[in-house]
Enzyme design. Structure first.
Site, short mmCIF file in Angstrom:
data_model
loop_
_atom_site.label_atom_id
_atom_site.label_comp_id
_atom_site.label_asym_id
_atom_site.label_seq_id
_atom_site.Cartn_x
_atom_site.Cartn_y
_atom_site.Cartn_z
N LYS A 53 -3.17 18.24 47.75
CA LYS A 53 -3.04 18.94 49.04
C LYS A 53 -4.16 18.52 49.98
O LYS A 53 -3.94 18.26 51.16
CB LYS A 53 -3.01 20.47 48.82
CG LYS A 53 -1.71 20.93 48.20
CD LYS A 53 -1.72 22.38 47.72
CE LYS A 53 -0.43 22.66 46.95
NZ LYS A 53 -0.37 24.01 46.38
N GLN B 73 -3.81 29.02 45.48
CA GLN B 73 -3.11 28.25 44.42
C GLN B 73 -2.75 29.19 43.26
O GLN B 73 -3.59 29.96 42.79
CB GLN B 73 -4.01 27.10 43.94
CG GLN B 73 -3.35 26.15 42.98
CD GLN B 73 -2.16 25.39 43.58
OE1 GLN B 73 -2.12 25.10 44.77
NE2 GLN B 73 -1.18 25.10 42.76
N ASP C 222 2.58 29.05 52.52
CA ASP C 222 3.42 28.94 51.32
C ASP C 222 4.76 29.66 51.51
O ASP C 222 5.70 29.45 50.74
CB ASP C 222 2.71 29.59 50.12
CG ASP C 222 2.09 28.56 49.18
OD1 ASP C 222 2.64 27.46 49.05
OD2 ASP C 222 1.05 28.89 48.57
N1 GUN Z 1 1.51 26.66 42.03
C1 GUN Z 1 2.59 25.90 41.73
N2 GUN Z 1 3.33 25.68 42.84
C2 GUN Z 1 2.70 26.30 43.85
C3 GUN Z 1 2.98 26.40 45.25
O1 GUN Z 1 3.96 25.90 45.79
N3 GUN Z 1 2.07 27.13 45.97
C4 GUN Z 1 0.99 27.71 45.40
N4 GUN Z 1 0.17 28.41 46.18
N5 GUN Z 1 0.71 27.62 44.11
C5 GUN Z 1 1.57 26.92 43.35
#
Ligand code: GUN
Length: 286
Positions: A52, A96, A119
């Site tokens: 990211k 996350q 998200d």
């Molecule tokens: N953990 C696995 N996939 C995701 C996601 O799309 N967003 C977040 N914040 N955590 C994750």
């Protein structure tokens, strides 16, 4: 000839488009900023977070990384989110997942300001998707819609079957396909005669989390098959929820694993970060 839907190429196009939009915002004096919070050092999460940050750097989005120790208390995390919510120079906030066991995920996700919830997990954004209002959409299903559209696959009027009903993929996927005028069925672990249902699909989206479960006998000749799963097989090679070799022979288009849905999730997260600027300026989601 089966069309291989190239998520790497399509996500690269989207990132390049976003790079131009971010440069234009920069010329207007706007610096797009994403705060990424990770609690603990789960190795898979660390890889996602690094990807990211790299995507942000490529596009020109400023990323603020908060790498908090495993013992961080829920209150400390809520306080940090509160600060970031109030900061005018922060457009997006991402926590996350998964969080350590002593922290309640729902409490944390619910305090992120909806207009910074890139998200798309906040109930207000989920509700907005449900009733057709503006808001952030969960990145993986949003990415799948882009894959279909940019591959010239029409959704309107199609029989769409989504296998899986998670809050992050299955449910928002069904709502997005419906928004695109698909006829949508959601199947799940308690569905009877799953094969009978999946064989009706013109567009089959599989997010069951079971390696290579969907073999060719689940698929109608000529269907479009989207595979959200990612696993390691016995030979330590990546595979999806779909048995790619047998299904690819029968369908008209398919996403590979890796290189299909996966790269789209980050591209759509970046898209949400750029969109967050306009949402905050218009005050439509707060
Ligand atoms: N953990 C696995 N996939 C995701 C996601 O799309 N967003 C977040 N914040 N955590 C994750």
């Amino acid at each position: 000839m089966t069309q291989i839907i190239d998520g790497k190429k399509i996500s690269a196009q989207i990132k390049d488009e976003l790079k131009e939009r971010v440069a234009e915002l920069g010329r207007q004096g706007v610096k797009v900023t994403l705060a990424v919070i990770q609690v603990g050092a789960d190795p898979a999460s660390s890889v996602y977070v690094r990807n990211k940050k790299n995507a942000c750097a490529y596009i020109g989005i400023r990323s603020l990384a908060y790498e908090l120790p495993e013992e961080t208390t829920q209150q400390e995390l809520l306080d940090l989110i509160g600060e970031l919510n109030d900061r005018e120079d922060v457009n997006g906030i991402l926590v996350q997942l998964p969080l350590p066991g002593h922290i309640e995920e729902e409490k944390v996700l619910n305090v992120i300001r909806p207009d910074k919830d890139v998200d798309g997990f906040h109930p207000q954004n989920v509700g907005a998707l449900c009733i057709g209002r503006r808001g952030f959409v969960s990145c993986t299903p949003a990415g799948i819609i882009q894959l279909l559209k940019r591959s010239g696959i029409e959704i309107a009027g199609k029989e769409c079957v989504v296998v899986g009903r998670s809050n992050i993929v299955g449910k928002p996927m069904a709502l997005l396909l419906l928004r695109e005028n698909g006829t949508v069925t959601v199947a799940h672990s308690r569905t009877k005669d799953l094969k009978e249902i999946t064989k009706r699909a013109d567009i089959l989206v599989v997010a069951v989390g079971r390696p290579r479960m969907i073999t060719s006998d689940y698929v109608k000749e000529g269907a479009v098959v989207i595979d959200v799963g990612i696993h390691r097989n016995e030979e330590n090679k990546l595979c999806g929820d779909v048995d790619y070799e047998s299904v690819a022979e029968k369908c008209s288009a398919i996403t590979p694993v890796p290189g299909g849905v996966g790269p789209m999730t980050i591209a759509m997260l970046m898209n949400n970060c750029v969109e967050s600027v306009a949402l905050q300026q218009s005050g439509k989601v707060s």
